[in-house]
Scaffold this motif. Structure first.
Motif, PDB file in Angstrom:
ATOM      1  N   LEU A 245      -1.948  13.928  -4.545  1.00  0.00           N
ATOM      2  CA  LEU A 245      -1.512  12.572  -4.695  1.00  0.00           C
ATOM      3  C   LEU A 245      -2.528  11.735  -3.949  1.00  0.00           C
ATOM      4  CD1 LEU A 245       2.275  13.114  -4.637  1.00  0.00           C
ATOM      5  CD2 LEU A 245       0.870  12.536  -6.454  1.00  0.00           C
ATOM      6  N   LEU A 246      -2.996  12.164  -2.638  1.00  0.00           N
ATOM      7  CA  LEU A 246      -3.654  11.440  -1.743  1.00  0.00           C
ATOM      8  C   LEU A 246      -5.034  11.437  -2.321  1.00  0.00           C
ATOM      9  CD1 LEU A 246      -2.133  12.807   1.647  1.00  0.00           C
ATOM     10  CD2 LEU A 246      -1.848  10.593   0.692  1.00  0.00           C
ATOM     11  N   ILE A 247      -5.508  12.144  -3.083  1.00  0.00           N
ATOM     12  CA  ILE A 247      -6.839  11.967  -3.724  1.00  0.00           C
ATOM     13  C   ILE A 247      -7.055  10.979  -4.742  1.00  0.00           C
ATOM     14  CG2 ILE A 247      -8.414  13.433  -5.341  1.00  0.00           C
ATOM     15  CD1 ILE A 247      -7.575  15.782  -3.788  1.00  0.00           C
ATOM     16  N   GLY A 248      -5.967  10.747  -5.372  1.00  0.00           N
ATOM     17  CA  GLY A 248      -5.847   9.700  -6.151  1.00  0.00           C
ATOM     18  C   GLY A 248      -5.626   8.109  -5.737  1.00  0.00           C
ATOM     19  N   MET A 249      -5.335   8.249  -4.474  1.00  0.00           N
ATOM     20  CA  MET A 249      -4.563   7.104  -3.783  1.00  0.00           C
ATOM     21  C   MET A 249      -5.786   5.719  -3.697  1.00  0.00           C
ATOM     22  SD  MET A 249      -2.674   6.531  -0.308  1.00  0.00           S
ATOM     23  CE  MET A 249      -3.993   7.031   0.633  1.00  0.00           C
ATOM     24  N   LYS A 250      -5.505   4.573  -4.148  1.00  0.00           N
ATOM     25  CA  LYS A 250      -6.332   3.505  -3.888  1.00  0.00           C
ATOM     26  C   LYS A 250      -5.589   2.201  -4.364  1.00  0.00           C
ATOM     27  CE  LYS A 250      -8.448   3.351  -8.633  1.00  0.00           C
ATOM     28  NZ  LYS A 250      -7.831   1.871  -8.919  1.00  0.00           N
ATOM     29  N   LYS A 251      -5.971   1.218  -3.931  1.00  0.00           N
ATOM     30  CA  LYS A 251      -5.606  -0.126  -4.453  1.00  0.00           C
ATOM     31  C   LYS A 251      -5.809  -0.520  -5.668  1.00  0.00           C
ATOM     32  CE  LYS A 251      -5.367  -2.073   0.479  1.00  0.00           C
ATOM     33  NZ  LYS A 251      -5.923  -3.144   1.572  1.00  0.00           N
ATOM     34  N   GLY A 252      -5.011  -1.394  -6.192  1.00  0.00           N
ATOM     35  CA  GLY A 252      -5.335  -1.912  -7.514  1.00  0.00           C
ATOM     36  C   GLY A 252      -6.247  -2.886  -7.559  1.00  0.00           C
ATOM     37  N   ILE A 253      -6.530  -3.399  -8.749  1.00  0.00           N
ATOM     38  CA  ILE A 253      -7.933  -4.172  -8.972  1.00  0.00           C
ATOM     39  C   ILE A 253      -7.509  -5.626  -8.157  1.00  0.00           C
ATOM     40  CG2 ILE A 253      -7.050  -5.269 -11.254  1.00  0.00           C
ATOM     41  CD1 ILE A 253     -10.022  -5.303 -11.924  1.00  0.00           C
ATOM     42  N   ARG A 254      -6.347  -5.930  -8.123  1.00  0.00           N
ATOM     43  CA  ARG A 254      -5.855  -7.085  -7.146  1.00  0.00           C
ATOM     44  C   ARG A 254      -5.425  -7.002  -5.719  1.00  0.00           C
ATOM     45  NH1 ARG A 254      -4.143  -6.996 -11.770  1.00  0.00           N
ATOM     46  NH2 ARG A 254      -1.982  -6.444 -11.199  1.00  0.00           N
ATOM     47  N   GLY A 255      -5.814  -5.628  -5.455  1.00  0.00           N
ATOM     48  CA  GLY A 255      -5.285  -5.247  -3.868  1.00  0.00           C
ATOM     49  C   GLY A 255      -3.778  -4.838  -4.011  1.00  0.00           C
ATOM     50  N   GLN A 256      -3.326  -4.724  -4.991  1.00  0.00           N
ATOM     51  CA  GLN A 256      -2.027  -4.260  -5.055  1.00  0.00           C
ATOM     52  C   GLN A 256      -1.662  -2.786  -4.611  1.00  0.00           C
ATOM     53  OE1 GLN A 256      -3.836  -4.780  -7.886  1.00  0.00           O
ATOM     54  NE2 GLN A 256      -2.910  -3.451  -9.640  1.00  0.00           N
ATOM     55  N   GLU A 257      -0.651  -2.467  -3.951  1.00  0.00           N
ATOM     56  CA  GLU A 257      -0.308  -1.240  -3.451  1.00  0.00           C
ATOM     57  C   GLU A 257       1.212  -0.911  -3.982  1.00  0.00           C
ATOM     58  OE1 GLU A 257      -2.437   0.212   0.412  1.00  0.00           O
ATOM     59  OE2 GLU A 257      -1.903  -1.976   0.718  1.00  0.00           O
ATOM     60  N   ASP A 258       1.527  -1.205  -5.205  1.00  0.00           N
ATOM     61  CA  ASP A 258       2.657  -1.038  -5.787  1.00  0.00           C
ATOM     62  C   ASP A 258       2.968   0.570  -5.782  1.00  0.00           C
ATOM     63  OD1 ASP A 258       2.871  -3.686  -6.223  1.00  0.00           O
ATOM     64  OD2 ASP A 258       2.127  -3.256  -8.478  1.00  0.00           O
ATOM     65  N   TRP A 259       2.069   1.753  -5.859  1.00  0.00           N
ATOM     66  CA  TRP A 259       2.614   2.879  -6.058  1.00  0.00           C
ATOM     67  C   TRP A 259       2.071   3.627  -4.769  1.00  0.00           C
ATOM     68  CZ3 TRP A 259       5.788   5.119  -9.260  1.00  0.00           C
ATOM     69  CH2 TRP A 259       5.914   4.404 -10.423  1.00  0.00           C
ATOM     70  N   THR A 260       2.823   3.912  -4.021  1.00  0.00           N
ATOM     71  CA  THR A 260       2.657   4.480  -2.543  1.00  0.00           C
ATOM     72  C   THR A 260       3.434   5.934  -2.610  1.00  0.00           C
ATOM     73  OG1 THR A 260       4.951   3.796  -1.903  1.00  0.00           O
ATOM     74  CG2 THR A 260       2.789   2.418  -1.299  1.00  0.00           C
ATOM     75  N   LEU A 261       3.075   6.799  -1.731  1.00  0.00           N
ATOM     76  CA  LEU A 261       3.776   8.067  -1.468  1.00  0.00           C
ATOM     77  C   LEU A 261       5.029   8.239  -1.733  1.00  0.00           C
ATOM     78  CD1 LEU A 261       1.691  10.587   0.839  1.00  0.00           C
ATOM     79  CD2 LEU A 261       2.039  10.867  -1.506  1.00  0.00           C
ATOM     80  N   GLU A 262       5.629   7.227  -1.053  1.00  0.00           N
ATOM     81  CA  GLU A 262       7.062   6.782  -1.070  1.00  0.00           C
ATOM     82  C   GLU A 262       7.577   6.639  -2.414  1.00  0.00           C
ATOM     83  OE1 GLU A 262      10.626   4.545   1.591  1.00  0.00           O
ATOM     84  OE2 GLU A 262       8.505   3.581   1.805  1.00  0.00           O
TER      85      GLU A 262
END
Length: 246
Positions: A110-127
């Motif tokens: 999961l951490l390997i796939g983690m990045k911000k979206g194109i507008r800087g959004q972080e809607d999907w977190t580990l939690e």
């Protein structure tokens, strides 16, 4: 091409594929494929095995480069760009063969796939992923290679969501899975749809798509032969028998 209204054009178009040709070596696989995906909608790309579904998905994701045509996301033509550039533009791709990092833990995947979206959004977190996929929370320290096929499918979808995509490409998510797992994948896709994620779903199984998708396109021998709502497709016995019956 048959079909009444083009259901996939409903609302604001976020992803538009126009006239793409794709070759594998000297063999032409896609012939002028056109698709439109409305923002926040779910489009099922249906067809028999070998019809060109996965190649279409790979072309959008940048893995199979079109020789002709355009793939536009939010007005940006991505045709021929590298997969990493396409991912950063907001397209998340879940391949049919899952491709987990087998020696790494679930959480590391999961951490390997983690990045911000194109507008800087972080809607999907580990939690949020663990809330949405409680089975992954229970298995977060397990090596991904020790998971079942259905669990790996959940992991690859979750890993892709960790990249906060605007469009999610799911290639044959129900293939080879037990019916109870297929049902769970279907429930998950419905949940994702309710969050506003735009989804393109490549599938052979029309029945799997009926309660999930709003729009449908049918591909046969590398050509889009039908576009409508999923309800329109379901009611069209001629098309379902000709192109989707096994």
């Amino acid at each position: 091409m048959t079909g009444g209204t083009n259901g996939s054009t409903a609302g604001d178009v976020i992803l538009k594929v126009e006239g793409i040709d794709v070759f594998y070596g000297a063999s032409k696989i896609l012939f002028g494929v056109d698709l439109e995906v409305g923002r926040g909608r779910t489009l099922a790309l249906l067809g028999r095995n070998g019809a060109g579904k996965s190649t279409t998905m790979k072309a959008i994701a940048g893995i199979a480069r079109p020789r002709k045509g355009s793939i536009t996301m939010e007005g940006q033509n991505l045709a021929g760009e590298r997969p990493d550039i396409i991912a950063r533009a907001g397209i998340g791709y879940v391949p049919e063969d899952r491709q987990v990092f087998t020696m790494h833990s679930v959480e590391d995947n999961l951490l390997i796939g983690m990045k911000k979206g194109i507008r800087g959004q972080e809607d999907w977190t580990l939690e949020r992923v663990y809330d949405t996929f409680p089975i992954l929370a229970r298995m977060k320290d397990r090596r991904a290679g020790l998971m079942s096929g259905g669990e790996q499918q959940m992991l690859t979808i979750a890993r892709t969501l960790m990249g906060n995509p605007d469009v999610l490409l799911l290639d044959e998510p129900s293939e080879g899975l037990a019916p109870i797992i297929v049902q769970a994948i279907g429930d998950l896709i419905r949940t994702l749809r309710e969050t506003g994620v735009t989804i393109v779903l490549a599938e052979q199984n029309m029945h799997f798509c009926l309660g999930i998708s709003e729009d449908a396109a049918v591909i046969d021998k590398g050509h889009i032969v039908y576009r409508d709502t999923i309800a329109g497709l379901r009611a069209n016995e001629e098309v379902t028998k000709r192109y989707l019956a096994i």
